[in-house]
Scaffold this motif. Sequence first.
Motif, mmCIF file in Angstrom:
data_model
loop_
_atom_site.group_PDB
_atom_site.id
_atom_site.type_symbol
_atom_site.label_atom_id
_atom_site.label_comp_id
_atom_site.label_asym_id
_atom_site.label_seq_id
_atom_site.Cartn_x
_atom_site.Cartn_y
_atom_site.Cartn_z
ATOM 1 N N LEU A 34 45.972 -144.671 -49.627
ATOM 2 C CA LEU A 34 46.364 -143.419 -50.264
ATOM 3 C C LEU A 34 47.300 -143.743 -51.415
ATOM 4 O O LEU A 34 48.205 -144.565 -51.263
ATOM 5 N N LEU A 35 47.101 -143.106 -52.551
ATOM 6 C CA LEU A 35 47.924 -143.347 -53.735
ATOM 7 C C LEU A 35 48.745 -142.101 -54.048
ATOM 8 O O LEU A 35 48.216 -141.001 -54.103
ATOM 9 N N ALA A 36 50.038 -142.315 -54.233
ATOM 10 C CA ALA A 36 50.930 -141.253 -54.689
ATOM 11 C C ALA A 36 51.564 -141.733 -55.986
ATOM 12 O O ALA A 36 51.798 -142.927 -56.165
ATOM 13 N N ALA A 37 51.855 -140.823 -56.888
ATOM 14 C CA ALA A 37 52.513 -141.169 -58.146
ATOM 15 C C ALA A 37 53.663 -140.208 -58.369
ATOM 16 O O ALA A 37 53.557 -139.013 -58.080
ATOM 17 N N VAL A 38 54.782 -140.759 -58.857
ATOM 18 C CA VAL A 38 55.968 -139.953 -59.165
ATOM 19 C C VAL A 38 56.430 -140.307 -60.573
ATOM 20 O O VAL A 38 56.212 -141.421 -61.038
ATOM 21 N N PRO A 39 57.074 -139.376 -61.270
ATOM 22 C CA PRO A 39 57.548 -139.680 -62.615
ATOM 23 C C PRO A 39 58.604 -140.780 -62.583
ATOM 24 O O PRO A 39 59.458 -140.804 -61.695
ATOM 25 N N LYS A 40 58.552 -141.676 -63.527
ATOM 26 C CA LYS A 40 59.497 -142.794 -63.568
ATOM 27 C C LYS A 40 60.931 -142.297 -63.739
ATOM 28 O O LYS A 40 61.860 -142.905 -63.233
ATOM 29 N N GLU A 41 61.119 -141.163 -64.442
ATOM 30 C CA GLU A 41 62.461 -140.630 -64.659
ATOM 31 C C GLU A 41 63.068 -140.045 -63.383
ATOM 32 O O GLU A 41 64.285 -139.928 -63.275
ATOM 33 N N ALA A 42 62.249 -139.620 -62.439
ATOM 34 C CA ALA A 42 62.720 -139.033 -61.178
ATOM 35 C C ALA A 42 61.823 -139.518 -60.043
ATOM 36 O O ALA A 42 61.060 -138.751 -59.471
ATOM 37 N N PRO A 43 61.900 -140.816 -59.711
ATOM 38 C CA PRO A 43 60.982 -141.387 -58.716
ATOM 39 C C PRO A 43 61.418 -141.110 -57.276
ATOM 40 O O PRO A 43 61.956 -141.962 -56.591
ATOM 41 N N ILE A 44 61.170 -139.877 -56.833
ATOM 42 C CA ILE A 44 61.595 -139.458 -55.500
ATOM 43 C C ILE A 44 60.392 -139.375 -54.572
ATOM 44 O O ILE A 44 59.391 -138.741 -54.894
ATOM 45 N N LEU A 45 60.523 -140.035 -53.426
ATOM 46 C CA LEU A 45 59.507 -139.982 -52.370
ATOM 47 C C LEU A 45 60.177 -139.683 -51.048
ATOM 48 O O LEU A 45 61.343 -140.018 -50.854
ATOM 49 N N GLN A 46 59.436 -139.113 -50.132
ATOM 50 C CA GLN A 46 59.928 -138.903 -48.776
ATOM 51 C C GLN A 46 59.542 -140.117 -47.936
ATOM 52 O O GLN A 46 58.419 -140.610 -48.028
ATOM 53 N N SER A 47 60.476 -140.601 -47.133
ATOM 54 C CA SER A 47 60.202 -141.742 -46.261
ATOM 55 C C SER A 47 59.112 -141.404 -45.249
ATOM 56 O O SER A 47 59.006 -140.261 -44.796
ATOM 57 N N VAL A 48 58.319 -142.395 -44.896
ATOM 58 C CA VAL A 48 57.309 -142.227 -43.850
ATOM 59 C C VAL A 48 57.716 -142.964 -42.568
ATOM 60 O O VAL A 48 56.898 -143.155 -41.678
ATOM 61 N N THR A 49 58.999 -143.350 -42.470
ATOM 62 C CA THR A 49 59.451 -144.107 -41.294
ATOM 63 C C THR A 49 59.376 -143.295 -40.008
ATOM 64 O O THR A 49 59.297 -143.883 -38.932
ATOM 65 N N ASP A 50 59.393 -141.965 -40.090
ATOM 66 C CA ASP A 50 59.229 -141.157 -38.870
ATOM 67 C C ASP A 50 57.852 -141.362 -38.259
ATOM 68 O O ASP A 50 57.684 -141.293 -37.044
ATOM 69 N N TYR A 51 56.850 -141.602 -39.097
ATOM 70 C CA TYR A 51 55.478 -141.814 -38.628
ATOM 71 C C TYR A 51 55.181 -143.293 -38.400
ATOM 72 O O TYR A 51 54.455 -143.648 -37.477
ATOM 73 N N PHE A 52 55.712 -144.127 -39.294
ATOM 74 C CA PHE A 52 55.470 -145.570 -39.245
ATOM 75 C C PHE A 52 56.815 -146.293 -39.359
ATOM 76 O O PHE A 52 57.280 -146.553 -40.474
ATOM 77 N N PRO A 53 57.471 -146.625 -38.251
ATOM 78 C CA PRO A 53 58.777 -147.289 -38.314
ATOM 79 C C PRO A 53 58.770 -148.574 -39.149
ATOM 80 O O PRO A 53 59.775 -148.903 -39.783
ATOM 81 N N ALA A 54 57.650 -149.266 -39.209
ATOM 82 C CA ALA A 54 57.555 -150.510 -39.982
ATOM 83 C C ALA A 54 57.640 -150.260 -41.481
ATOM 84 O O ALA A 54 57.824 -151.198 -42.258
ATOM 85 N N ALA A 55 57.562 -149.009 -41.920
ATOM 86 C CA ALA A 55 57.662 -148.691 -43.341
ATOM 87 C C ALA A 55 59.053 -148.991 -43.880
ATOM 88 O O ALA A 55 59.229 -149.136 -45.089
ATOM 89 N N ASP A 56 60.023 -149.122 -43.018
ATOM 90 C CA ASP A 56 61.410 -149.364 -43.417
ATOM 91 C C ASP A 56 61.535 -150.495 -44.424
ATOM 92 O O ASP A 56 62.140 -150.334 -45.483
ATOM 93 N N VAL A 57 60.979 -151.640 -44.132
ATOM 94 C CA VAL A 57 61.128 -152.799 -45.016
ATOM 95 C C VAL A 57 60.386 -152.587 -46.345
ATOM 96 O O VAL A 57 60.894 -152.941 -47.401
ATOM 97 N N TYR A 58 59.225 -151.976 -46.314
ATOM 98 C CA TYR A 58 58.475 -151.719 -47.543
ATOM 99 C C TYR A 58 59.212 -150.719 -48.431
ATOM 100 O O TYR A 58 59.261 -150.877 -49.654
ATOM 101 N N GLU A 59 59.775 -149.693 -47.818
ATOM 102 C CA GLU A 59 60.495 -148.692 -48.597
ATOM 103 C C GLU A 59 61.770 -149.282 -49.194
ATOM 104 O O GLU A 59 62.143 -148.941 -50.315
ATOM 105 N N ARG A 60 62.442 -150.180 -48.491
ATOM 106 C CA ARG A 60 63.616 -150.845 -49.052
ATOM 107 C C ARG A 60 63.226 -151.708 -50.260
ATOM 108 O O ARG A 60 63.965 -151.785 -51.237
#
Length: 108
Positions: A34-60
């Motif tokens: 799945l591909l998501a895109a956010v503006p470079k000036e305001a690159p805000i995403l919601q964490s997916v760690t609630d669904y996938f705890p292993a996302a922690d390291v990728y999001e960091r």
Amino acid sequence: MDFSILCAITGLDQGATLGVMYHLARQNGTVLTLLAAVPKEAPILQSVTDYFPAADVYEREMVDLLGMDVRGLPQGSRYPLPDDWPKNVYPLRKDCDLSVLDRKEAPK
């Protein structure tokens, strides 16, 4: 759809936007990206760690390397850059100026 395995998250500098590819899998080996895109000036995403705890390291990595603002990311140390890395220097952005590392101080 039963895509219960997070294989990886890939961050991309796409010019005016930052892209994030979520690579998911089913137990039978089927993979979905799945591909998501956010503006470079305001690159805000919601964490997916609630669904996938292993996302922690990728999001960091996305925070450190691309300057993403990942909302809901649990508290923790930075990764993979060292604690003394200059603020606002994101090495995976196409416009990153690494010469600031020679000056020991990044632009504010």
